[in-house]
Structure formats: C-alpha cells, structure tokens
Design a protein around this motif. Sequence first.
Motif, PDB file in Angstrom:
ATOM      1  N   TRP A  15       0.828  -1.206   0.000  1.00  0.00           N
ATOM      2  CA  TRP A  15       0.000   0.000   0.000  1.00  0.00           C
ATOM      3  C   TRP A  15       0.858   1.250   0.000  1.00  0.00           C
ATOM      4  N   SER A  16       2.040   1.163   0.683  1.00  0.00           N
ATOM      5  CA  SER A  16       2.947   2.303   0.695  1.00  0.00           C
ATOM      6  C   SER A  16       3.552   2.532  -0.690  1.00  0.00           C
ATOM      7  N   GLN A  17       3.872   1.418  -1.390  1.00  0.00           N
ATOM      8  CA  GLN A  17       4.376   1.543  -2.750  1.00  0.00           C
ATOM      9  C   GLN A  17       3.319   2.159  -3.671  1.00  0.00           C
ATOM     10  N   TYR A  18       2.068   1.747  -3.459  1.00  0.00           N
ATOM     11  CA  TYR A  18       0.982   2.260  -4.294  1.00  0.00           C
ATOM     12  C   TYR A  18       0.781   3.762  -4.068  1.00  0.00           C
ATOM     13  N   THR A  19       0.840   4.182  -2.823  1.00  0.00           N
ATOM     14  CA  THR A  19       0.696   5.600  -2.522  1.00  0.00           C
ATOM     15  C   THR A  19       1.831   6.410  -3.145  1.00  0.00           C
ATOM     16  N   GLU A  20       3.041   5.880  -3.021  1.00  0.00           N
ATOM     17  CA  GLU A  20       4.189   6.575  -3.610  1.00  0.00           C
ATOM     18  C   GLU A  20       4.097   6.588  -5.137  1.00  0.00           C
ATOM     19  N   TYR A  21       3.572   5.499  -5.686  1.00  0.00           N
ATOM     20  CA  TYR A  21       3.408   5.413  -7.141  1.00  0.00           C
ATOM     21  C   TYR A  21       2.435   6.476  -7.645  1.00  0.00           C
ATOM     22  N   LEU A  22       1.309   6.648  -6.959  1.00  0.00           N
ATOM     23  CA  LEU A  22       0.345   7.671  -7.351  1.00  0.00           C
ATOM     24  C   LEU A  22       0.935   9.074  -7.204  1.00  0.00           C
ATOM     25  N   HIS A  23       1.700   9.276  -6.142  1.00  0.00           N
ATOM     26  CA  HIS A  23       2.346  10.578  -5.946  1.00  0.00           C
ATOM     27  C   HIS A  23       3.336  10.868  -7.062  1.00  0.00           C
ATOM     28  N   ASN A  24       4.089   9.840  -7.471  1.00  0.00           N
ATOM     29  CA  ASN A  24       5.059  10.021  -8.552  1.00  0.00           C
ATOM     30  C   ASN A  24       4.364  10.325  -9.884  1.00  0.00           C
ATOM     31  N   LEU A  25       3.196   9.684 -10.092  1.00  0.00           N
ATOM     32  CA  LEU A  25       2.457   9.959 -11.322  1.00  0.00           C
ATOM     33  C   LEU A  25       2.006  11.412 -11.382  1.00  0.00           C
ATOM     34  N   VAL A  26       1.508  11.899 -10.253  1.00  0.00           N
ATOM     35  CA  VAL A  26       1.027  13.278 -10.207  1.00  0.00           C
ATOM     36  C   VAL A  26       2.171  14.257 -10.443  1.00  0.00           C
ATOM     37  N   THR A  27       3.335  13.932  -9.904  1.00  0.00           N
ATOM     38  CA  THR A  27       4.493  14.826 -10.036  1.00  0.00           C
ATOM     39  C   THR A  27       5.291  14.569 -11.308  1.00  0.00           C
ATOM     40  N   GLY A  28       4.891  13.552 -12.102  1.00  0.00           N
ATOM     41  CA  GLY A  28       5.588  13.271 -13.348  1.00  0.00           C
ATOM     42  C   GLY A  28       6.868  12.489 -13.196  1.00  0.00           C
TER      43      GLY A  28
END
Length: 329
Positions: A68-81
């Motif tokens: 779940w932590s990887q998923y949250t970081e993944y979504l954050h990275n997508l938003v930030t490009g």
Amino acid sequence: MRYLFRKIGFYLVALWAAVTVNFIIPRLMPGDPVDILLAKLGQRGPVTPETRKSIEALLGAGTDQPLWSQYTEYLHNLVTGNLGVSVTFFPAPVTTIIEQTLPWTIGLIGLATLISFVVGVGLGTLAGWKRGSWLDSLIPVTTMFQSVPYFWLALILLFALGSIWPVFPLNGGYDVYTVTPGWNAAFLRSVIYYGTLPALTIILSSVGGWMLGMRNMMVSTLSEDYLVTAEAKGLRPGRIRLRYAARNAILPSISGFAISLGFVVAGSIVTEAVFSYPGIGSALLQAVSGNDYALMQGIFLVITLSVLGANLLVDLLYSVIDPRTRTRG
C-alpha cells in the motif's frame, strides 16, 4: 450537461483502474530491476544494503516497503511526473525517453491513421452512393492489401521501393549525417522523406477496411424512409448524400476510428521495428528485451491514456453528430 459529467466520471474510474493494473503487473513479473541495472553496469558480487536501497530509490522500486505504501508513492510520482529511471537508457529518466520518442510515433502513425480514415470514408461514401461504378469495383483490391499481413506488406514495399528501386531510405527517421534536428526546413523535409514509406504502408493496409465499412453502411442507409422522403422533396443529391446519408452512415466508422486512434501508440511496434523508426514502439521493444520495468510501465501508461483519451473525445463527438445519444438514460 449530465451526459457530459456521466461520461467524464466513467472515464475517470476507468483511468484509476488502468493505473492500478499498471502498478500491479510489473510487480508480478519475475526479476529484480536493481539486479538488472547492476548487471548492466558490470557490477559483480554482492553490494551493500545501503547501495541497494539507494538504487531502489533511484529506480522508484521500493520493494522493501509494504504494497500500500508503494501504491501511494506510485500515485504521488504519477502526479508529479516522476516515472523512475530507465535501465535500458540509464541514467535517463523514463519521462525523457517518452518525450523524445512519442512525437515521432504520433507524427507518423497518427497522421497516417487519420489520412487512411479520411480517404477510406470519403471513397466509401462515393462507392456506396454510386453502386456498380468503377470505384465500387476497386474495393476488392483495397481489401486485398488489408488481408496481407502488415509486416509482410511492409517488407515487400521496403524491398521494392528501398532496395530494388531506391526511392526511399531503408531505415531511420531522418538523415542523421547531413541534417541537424530542429524546426528548420531541411530537417522537416528529411522527416517527411524518411516517413513516407512507413506511412504509405499503414495507409495501404488500412484504407480498404474503412472504405468497405463505409460503403456497406451507405448502401444500408440509402434504403431508409427518410432518404426516400428527402428525394421526394426534391433536395439536391449532394445535400442528401452528405447531410442525410453520410452523416448517419459514418457513425460506426467513428467508433472504429476511436479504437484505432487510441491504439496508435500500441500499434507502432511492428511499424517501427520493420523500418527502424525512432518512435515509442522501438523504445518499448528495447525495454522488453532489457527487462526495463520502469520504461515498460511508463509506456503502458501512455498507451492507456491515449486509448481512454481518444475514446472520450470520440464519445463527445458522437453526441454532437448523433444527438439521440444524449437523451438515452
């Protein structure tokens, strides 16, 4: 307005589902991107845990964290490009590789798909309107090119027009020896020259399908009662053909065009492999051969966005062409 919000809401849910699947699939694949990068760099023997953790952070892997932590970081990275670092083109970021290759694919495959759709629909409209004409008898010839495997047609044209009669170059996207990339006339002429043969292959292999589908829909539409009424009122044949017959007959073709336009990025793999074209399809092939999970994940995300975006635009266009769709449900 409610129709518009409903459509946008549906595509947002589809986007979230696609992004989630794009997150899960690479983590189910065998292999460790850290070990792949170390092998690529010629590292032999074990490395310290600190080094491994630093490389994981660089690649955006973070496999030691909860899912779940990887998923949250993944979504954050997508938003930030931030899509990570490519192993194949290390140390270039994935976003840089996509920015460099995507315009080539859109310019070649996208433009060729648009030309084949416009030409095929236009010729199909005339063939359906004038059944039994020479244009109508041309359809079996065009569909023959569609039945030939695409890579085989590409190789035949490449052999004939690039080797026997050297009209076009055999590979590449432009003349790397004499032309400087940029917005200048020499570079644009070279890009058009090098892209003509791949584009011709795409047009020949797909125009027959658009032409046949539009012709059959025109024949079916011409038997409708409202067209008979329009003819009885004395309307001009050109107006009947375009405003009444073609406008309704083109609806299935628009849906098919949305799918083909959305898969422009995905369908570029074979084209770019045969002609060694420097697009996103070639980058995906290199990513697969090099187990570059970060680059594969980024390209799959671009494919997903292109498919959803194209279908959304065509859905909205569909509501303009056929107002009946706005009143359903």
